[in-house]
Design a protein around this motif. Structure first.
Motif, mmCIF file in Angstrom:
data_model
loop_
_atom_site.group_PDB
_atom_site.id
_atom_site.type_symbol
_atom_site.label_atom_id
_atom_site.label_comp_id
_atom_site.label_asym_id
_atom_site.label_seq_id
_atom_site.Cartn_x
_atom_site.Cartn_y
_atom_site.Cartn_z
ATOM 1 N N VAL A 95 0.832 -1.202 0.000
ATOM 2 C CA VAL A 95 0.000 0.000 0.000
ATOM 3 C C VAL A 95 0.867 1.254 0.000
ATOM 4 C CG1 VAL A 95 -1.731 1.299 1.305
ATOM 5 C CG2 VAL A 95 -1.899 -1.189 1.159
ATOM 6 N N MET A 96 1.895 1.261 0.881
ATOM 7 C CA MET A 96 2.728 2.457 1.014
ATOM 8 C C MET A 96 3.480 2.769 -0.279
ATOM 9 S SD MET A 96 4.273 2.541 4.898
ATOM 10 C CE MET A 96 5.108 0.968 4.801
ATOM 11 N N ASP A 97 4.101 1.764 -0.884
ATOM 12 C CA ASP A 97 4.840 2.033 -2.115
ATOM 13 C C ASP A 97 3.893 2.365 -3.262
ATOM 14 O OD1 ASP A 97 7.244 1.637 -0.860
ATOM 15 O OD2 ASP A 97 8.063 0.388 -2.469
ATOM 16 N N SER A 98 2.686 1.774 -3.235
ATOM 17 C CA SER A 98 1.702 2.129 -4.246
ATOM 18 C C SER A 98 1.312 3.594 -4.121
ATOM 19 C CB SER A 98 0.464 1.233 -4.108
ATOM 20 O OG SER A 98 -0.521 1.597 -5.054
ATOM 21 N N VAL A 99 1.024 4.024 -2.891
ATOM 22 C CA VAL A 99 0.652 5.430 -2.671
ATOM 23 C C VAL A 99 1.849 6.349 -2.921
ATOM 24 C CG1 VAL A 99 -0.099 7.105 -0.933
ATOM 25 C CG2 VAL A 99 -1.182 4.853 -1.043
ATOM 26 N N GLN A 100 3.011 5.960 -2.389
ATOM 27 C CA GLN A 100 4.198 6.806 -2.526
ATOM 28 C C GLN A 100 4.605 6.979 -3.982
ATOM 29 O OE1 GLN A 100 7.836 5.416 -0.570
ATOM 30 N NE2 GLN A 100 8.974 6.325 -2.248
ATOM 31 N N LEU A 101 4.774 5.858 -4.692
ATOM 32 C CA LEU A 101 5.281 5.933 -6.058
ATOM 33 C C LEU A 101 4.199 6.370 -7.043
ATOM 34 C CD1 LEU A 101 7.509 2.731 -5.966
ATOM 35 C CD2 LEU A 101 8.242 5.115 -5.816
ATOM 36 N N PRO A 124 16.266 17.907 -11.967
ATOM 37 C CA PRO A 124 16.414 17.239 -10.669
ATOM 38 C C PRO A 124 15.649 17.913 -9.538
ATOM 39 C CG PRO A 124 18.522 17.355 -11.789
ATOM 40 C CD PRO A 124 17.567 18.148 -12.613
ATOM 41 N N GLN A 125 15.613 19.256 -9.526
ATOM 42 C CA GLN A 125 14.896 19.928 -8.448
ATOM 43 C C GLN A 125 13.394 19.643 -8.511
ATOM 44 O OE1 GLN A 125 16.730 21.378 -10.815
ATOM 45 N NE2 GLN A 125 15.965 23.410 -11.437
ATOM 46 N N GLY A 126 12.887 19.419 -9.728
ATOM 47 C CA GLY A 126 11.480 19.050 -9.856
ATOM 48 C C GLY A 126 11.215 17.672 -9.276
ATOM 49 N N HIS A 127 12.116 16.737 -9.549
ATOM 50 C CA HIS A 127 12.004 15.395 -8.970
ATOM 51 C C HIS A 127 12.103 15.464 -7.445
ATOM 52 C CE1 HIS A 127 12.117 12.803 -12.575
ATOM 53 N NE2 HIS A 127 12.821 13.785 -13.125
ATOM 54 N N ALA A 128 13.001 16.307 -6.954
ATOM 55 C CA ALA A 128 13.203 16.426 -5.506
ATOM 56 C C ALA A 128 11.962 16.982 -4.814
ATOM 57 C CB ALA A 128 14.419 17.316 -5.232
ATOM 58 N N ILE A 129 11.373 18.029 -5.375
ATOM 59 C CA ILE A 129 10.169 18.627 -4.777
ATOM 60 C C ILE A 129 9.004 17.657 -4.855
ATOM 61 C CG2 ILE A 129 8.507 20.508 -4.976
ATOM 62 C CD1 ILE A 129 10.834 22.229 -6.078
ATOM 63 N N ALA A 130 8.869 16.951 -5.972
ATOM 64 C CA ALA A 130 7.822 15.928 -6.087
ATOM 65 C C ALA A 130 8.018 14.854 -5.025
ATOM 66 C CB ALA A 130 7.845 15.308 -7.485
ATOM 67 N N GLY A 131 9.287 14.543 -4.701
ATOM 68 C CA GLY A 131 9.581 13.559 -3.666
ATOM 69 C C GLY A 131 9.083 13.983 -2.298
ATOM 70 N N ILE A 132 9.233 15.272 -1.972
ATOM 71 C CA ILE A 132 8.728 15.763 -0.686
ATOM 72 C C ILE A 132 7.219 15.581 -0.600
ATOM 73 C CG2 ILE A 132 8.366 17.805 0.740
ATOM 74 C CD1 ILE A 132 11.007 18.872 -0.140
ATOM 75 N N PHE A 133 6.509 16.005 -1.645
ATOM 76 C CA PHE A 133 5.052 15.896 -1.630
ATOM 77 C C PHE A 133 4.602 14.432 -1.543
ATOM 78 C CE2 PHE A 133 5.162 20.155 -3.836
ATOM 79 C CZ PHE A 133 4.619 20.854 -2.765
ATOM 80 N N ALA A 134 5.311 13.554 -2.251
ATOM 81 C CA ALA A 134 4.983 12.127 -2.182
ATOM 82 C C ALA A 134 5.236 11.586 -0.784
ATOM 83 C CB ALA A 134 5.808 11.349 -3.208
ATOM 84 N N GLY A 135 6.321 12.046 -0.142
ATOM 85 C CA GLY A 135 6.625 11.612 1.219
ATOM 86 C C GLY A 135 5.567 12.043 2.208
ATOM 87 N N TRP A 136 5.106 13.272 2.099
ATOM 88 C CA TRP A 136 4.047 13.744 2.992
ATOM 89 C C TRP A 136 2.736 13.006 2.747
ATOM 90 C CZ3 TRP A 136 5.127 19.693 2.157
ATOM 91 C CH2 TRP A 136 6.281 20.029 2.868
ATOM 92 N N THR A 137 2.447 12.726 1.477
ATOM 93 C CA THR A 137 1.205 12.027 1.141
ATOM 94 C C THR A 137 1.178 10.633 1.745
ATOM 95 O OG1 THR A 137 0.999 13.258 -0.938
ATOM 96 C CG2 THR A 137 -0.246 11.209 -0.755
ATOM 97 N N VAL A 138 2.268 9.883 1.549
ATOM 98 C CA VAL A 138 2.285 8.498 2.025
ATOM 99 C C VAL A 138 2.386 8.413 3.543
ATOM 100 C CG1 VAL A 138 4.787 8.111 1.934
ATOM 101 C CG2 VAL A 138 3.231 6.211 1.484
ATOM 102 N N SER A 139 2.789 9.488 4.215
ATOM 103 C CA SER A 139 2.922 9.463 5.672
ATOM 104 C C SER A 139 1.601 9.133 6.361
ATOM 105 C CB SER A 139 3.445 10.815 6.180
ATOM 106 O OG SER A 139 4.776 11.024 5.775
ATOM 107 N N PHE A 140 0.491 9.550 5.772
ATOM 108 C CA PHE A 140 -0.808 9.289 6.381
ATOM 109 C C PHE A 140 -1.180 7.805 6.318
ATOM 110 C CE2 PHE A 140 -0.858 13.779 5.480
ATOM 111 C CZ PHE A 140 -1.479 14.320 6.594
ATOM 112 N N VAL A 141 -0.563 7.082 5.391
ATOM 113 C CA VAL A 141 -0.733 5.623 5.323
ATOM 114 C C VAL A 141 0.356 4.937 6.139
ATOM 115 C CG1 VAL A 141 -0.784 3.629 3.780
ATOM 116 C CG2 VAL A 141 -1.782 5.809 3.038
ATOM 117 N N ALA A 142 1.567 5.475 6.083
ATOM 118 C CA ALA A 142 2.725 4.818 6.687
ATOM 119 C C ALA A 142 2.724 4.891 8.210
ATOM 120 C CB ALA A 142 4.012 5.435 6.147
ATOM 121 N N ALA A 143 2.267 5.993 8.784
ATOM 122 C CA ALA A 143 2.391 6.190 10.234
ATOM 123 C C ALA A 143 1.761 5.059 11.049
ATOM 124 C CB ALA A 143 1.815 7.543 10.630
#
Length: 306
Positions: A95-101, A124-143
């Motif tokens: 679930v987490m990798d599905s939501v994250q990726l 690269p900075q676009g990929h990096a910023i997208a990574g932050i948003f993906a990390g915050w999104t998946v946190s609600f499933v991961a926690a």
């Protein structure tokens, strides 16, 4: 004199490109590919994760290091003990990798078409910023998943066994502290996953470098870039993971760490600066093969479904 005029049809004016190109029609494939990534990551990495969590949370004199922790665990509890708490992350990583990726893929599309529309490829900075948003999104499933996993992983024997399994653990936490108790550690999870900025930024840089400077296959590039970027991520993010685990294994009904800062101060006062890197060796060893294999699988499925 008769003049003839030739009537020419009006010149067609080309329409501007649509705001939403055809690529976003594939916005769901990241969620599917993430499932395969999660399964791969669990089977490769969970034993290392169990050693890491035990070293992070055990009393200072219980283990002499990662090898001693591994030997004590397998000697006293058997090899299967390395997969303690694996059921929630087996489903959880799927679930987490599905939501994250999946969300990462969509955040990349949004960044490309709205933040960097004039760039041929997302920088690269676009990929990096997208990574932050993906990390915050998946946190609600991961926690909640990581909360349950952490509590099961620190059950050493009958004396410390408060829960019989993941469902019993989740139900017990909710009974003792409500849904908020299950989500204890959400903020620390979001802090930890903010470091996805470095994971996905470096992954893009390493991938492009390898394509331009090596003759490796695409799958090999994905594998090596995934493993190396994971090492960068864990080196930078590890102290925040120690704080997260400290919060998640705290007393359920009467936690002594009221805030993230309290937990960070406890780690420092108890073990000094070195405490923020306790258990780093198994985590670092795990990071490369688990993430390299998972990202290679993710990219392979993405290419197959695209």
């Amino acid at each position: 004199m008769k003049t003839s005029s030739t009537h020419q049809p009006p010149r067609e004016i080309p329409l501007p490109p649509p705001l939403q190109p055809a690529v976003p029609d594939n916005r769901y494939i990241g969620f599917v590919a993430g499932i395969f990534s999660g399964v791969t990551k669990l089977f490769v990495g969970h034993p290392f994760d169990t050693i890491k969590v035990r070293l992070q949370t055990a009393p200072a004199n219980q283990f002499r290091g990662p090898l001693d922790c591994f030997l004590q665990t397998t000697r006293k509890e058997g090899f299967r003990a390395l997969y303690k708490g694996a059921t929630p992350p087996l489903l959880g990583w799927m679930v987490m990798d599905s939501v994250q990726l999946g969300s990462l893929h969509n955040y990349r599309l949004l960044m490309k078409y709205y933040a960097f529309p004039d760039w041929e490829k997302l920088p690269p900075q676009g990929h990096a910023i997208a990574g932050i948003f993906a990390g915050w999104t998946v946190s609600f499933v991961a926690a909640p998943i990581e909360h349950v996993k952490a509590r099961l992983q620190v059950q050493y024997d009958a004396a410390t066994k408060a829960y019989t399994g993941p469902i019993n653990c989740a139900v017990g936490i909710v009974r003792q502290a409500g849904i908020r108790g299950l989500y204890r550690g959400l903020f620390s999870t979001m802090v930890f996953r903010s470091y996805f900025f470095f994971l996905w930024g470096s992954y893009d840089i390493l991938t492009h470098w390898a394509k331009e400077n090596t003759s490796l296959s695409t799958a090999a590039i994905n594998f090596w870039a995934g493993g190396l970027s994971a090492q960068i991520f864990w080196t930078l993010a590890y102290p925040s993971d120690v704080i997260k685990q400290t919060i998640m294994t705290d007393n359920v009904t009467n936690p002594r760490h009221k805030t993230w800062i309290d937990a960070a101060r406890y780690v420092y006062n108890e073990r000094g600066f070195k405490g923020f890197f306790r258990g780093f060796v198994p985590s670092s060893i795990r990071a490369f093969p688990a993430n390299a294999a998972a990202l290679a699988m993710f990219e392979m499925v993405m290419r197959t479904l695209a």
